[in-house]
Design an enzyme around this catalytic site. Structure first.
Site, PDB file in Angstrom:
ATOM      1  N   CYS A   1      -0.164 -13.217  -7.944  1.00 49.83           N
ATOM      2  CA  CYS A   1      -0.555 -11.801  -7.820  1.00 49.83           C
ATOM      3  C   CYS A   1      -2.011 -11.617  -7.401  1.00 49.83           C
ATOM      4  O   CYS A   1      -2.386 -10.547  -6.929  1.00 49.83           O
ATOM      5  CB  CYS A   1      -0.289 -11.061  -9.123  1.00 49.83           C
ATOM      6  SG  CYS A   1       1.453 -11.041  -9.558  1.00 49.83           S
TER       7      CYS A   1
ATOM      8  N   HIS B   1      -4.716  -4.403  -8.984  1.00 55.46           N
ATOM      9  CA  HIS B   1      -3.375  -4.966  -8.873  1.00 55.46           C
ATOM     10  C   HIS B   1      -2.439  -4.113  -9.721  1.00 55.46           C
ATOM     11  O   HIS B   1      -2.768  -3.740 -10.847  1.00 55.46           O
ATOM     12  CB  HIS B   1      -3.377  -6.411  -9.355  1.00 55.46           C
ATOM     13  CG  HIS B   1      -2.004  -6.990  -9.502  1.00 55.46           C
ATOM     14  ND1 HIS B   1      -1.057  -6.889  -8.504  1.00 55.46           N
ATOM     15  CD2 HIS B   1      -1.408  -7.646 -10.527  1.00 55.46           C
ATOM     16  CE1 HIS B   1       0.047  -7.477  -8.909  1.00 55.46           C
ATOM     17  NE2 HIS B   1      -0.127  -7.938 -10.133  1.00 55.46           N
TER      18      HIS B   1
ATOM     19  N   ASN C   1       5.609  -4.061  -9.246  1.00 55.60           N
ATOM     20  CA  ASN C   1       4.623  -5.119  -9.020  1.00 55.60           C
ATOM     21  C   ASN C   1       5.040  -5.917  -7.775  1.00 55.60           C
ATOM     22  O   ASN C   1       6.038  -6.633  -7.804  1.00 55.60           O
ATOM     23  CB  ASN C   1       4.570  -6.015 -10.264  1.00 55.60           C
ATOM     24  CG  ASN C   1       3.569  -7.153 -10.129  1.00 55.60           C
ATOM     25  OD1 ASN C   1       3.057  -7.426  -9.052  1.00 55.60           O
ATOM     26  ND2 ASN C   1       3.303  -7.824 -11.239  1.00 55.60           N
TER      27      ASN C   1
END
Ligand code: UT7
Length: 329
Positions: free
Chosen positions: A119, A256, A286
């Site tokens: 990520c 994020h 996500n």
């Protein structure tokens, strides 16, 4: 007249993103796994996510996002001499998916490679592009985050399959002579970190040299959550300190997008006004390495982020890895 020296900075010239056509709501997921719209919204803030079509690959998403970023920057593909693609879901084990993007854009010079920091991938890719540009090895780069996490999810594990989505985001960056002050456009500071002691807290239980299979994503959610707020807040402070900028001088925070509660927790720790935090987790879920450039693209296109605004990007992911970048738009 104060003394001004020349400094080569990495300026973000344009941004673009792409989402697959198919949108999957929480209600639709709740028909397949033992979950509910209420649980997902309350615990994560997610309402929906996008899932790539059969046969739609990470490179397809990356190419679409890259084309939009080039258009937004007013650049031709042939201006680009560096492509860095952040992904944990490449088309093939090798070559790098970035080379497929390079060929599809008609670029046959310069370098193209992938980076893998889950990520945080986009932060690592941007940091690497900044270093190569500042030292003069590259001039104009495409930095892309693209993922098809739907392919590595265990669709029977309700603790993970509701969290992730597919997508891509990209920026065009270029080296420009600036004055060396914080009034400059471009990346003013960036920092990345890793701590491999946490390898098993967020990982895929398959791989080329271990099982010979693709595997599925596994996560100790509560552990990741705890470290996320601490690490993100720390690297945001560190990045701001490198530039000598206070949190209240930053116009927009582009985090994020893993969980709305992580965004709220970090904003509270740094006493950031929630109005200045760009939130897309509700719409995108996500999307791993794609999440920061996807969120950035939303806030630029809807007019929130404007020329000369100070923008702080950050991410945290498997490894653990984490990083941040402060840029003047
Ligand atoms: O992008 C990389 C970074 N990733 C992250 O930052 C993710 C970080 N972690 C998180 O966002 C959160 O930990 C989760 C959203 C993954 C989980 O939220 P939580 O509040 O930590 O929940 P939990 O794992 O502690 O589970 C609470 C309860 C459990 O039931 P019991 O044991 O209390 O009866 C779970 O079984 O919620 C249950 N549960 C669910 N219930 C309905 C877990 N997933 C679901 C689900 N639907 N999808």
């Amino acid at each position: 007249m104060p003394h001004r020296f020349k400094l080569r900075r990495t300026v973000i010239e344009g941004v673009g993103s792409y989402l697959p056509a198919r949108c999957v709501t929480n209600e639709e997921l709740a028909q397949k796994v033992d979950t509910s719209d209420l649980w997902i919204r309350e615990r994560t803030g997610i309402r929906q996510r996008y899932i790539a079509a059969d046969g739609e690959k990470t490179s397809d998403l990356a190419i679409a996002a890259a084309k939009k970023a080039l258009e937004n920057a007013g650049r031709c593909a042939t201006d680009i001499d560096l492509i860095i693609l952040a992904t944990s879901t490449p088309d093939n084990t090798f070559p790098a998916t970035a080379t497929r993007v390079q060929a599809a854009l008609g670029i046959n010079s310069g370098a193209a490679f992938d980076v893998q920091a889950v990520c945080s991938g986009f932060m690592f890719a941007l940091n690497t592009a900044d270093a190569l540009i500042r030292c003069g090895q590259a001039d104009k780069a495409l930095v892309i985050g693209a993922e098809t996490f739907s392919r590595i999810l265990d669709w029977e594990d309700r603790a993970t399959c509701v969290l992730f989505g597919d997508g891509a985001g990209a920026v065009v960056v270029s080296g420009q002579e600036q004055t060396g002050t914080n009034e400059d456009r471009g990346i003013l500071a960036c920092k990345v970190h890793s701590d491999g002691r946490h390898y098993d807290k967020l990982y895929v239980d398959g791989g080329v040299s271990s099982t010979g299979t693709i595997g599925h994503l596994r996560m100790q959610g509560r552990e990741v959550f705890k470290h996320a707020v601490i690490n993100i807040a720390a690297v945001m402070r560190e990045t701001l300190e490198i530039a000598g900028i206070a949190p209240d001088e930053v116009d927009w925070f582009v985090p994020h997008q893993a969980n709305k509660r992580i965004l709220d927790g970090t904003a509270k720790k740094l006493r950031i006004d929630p109005e200045r935090v760009v939130v897309t987790v509700d719409r995108h879920g996500n999307t791993s390495a794609a999440s920061v450039p996807l969120a950035l693209d939303c806030a630029v296109r809807d007019g929130r982020i404007k020329r000369n605004d100070l923008v702080l990007l950050e991410a945290m992911g498997g490894g653990f890895t984490w990083g941040a970048a402060l840029a003047r738009w």
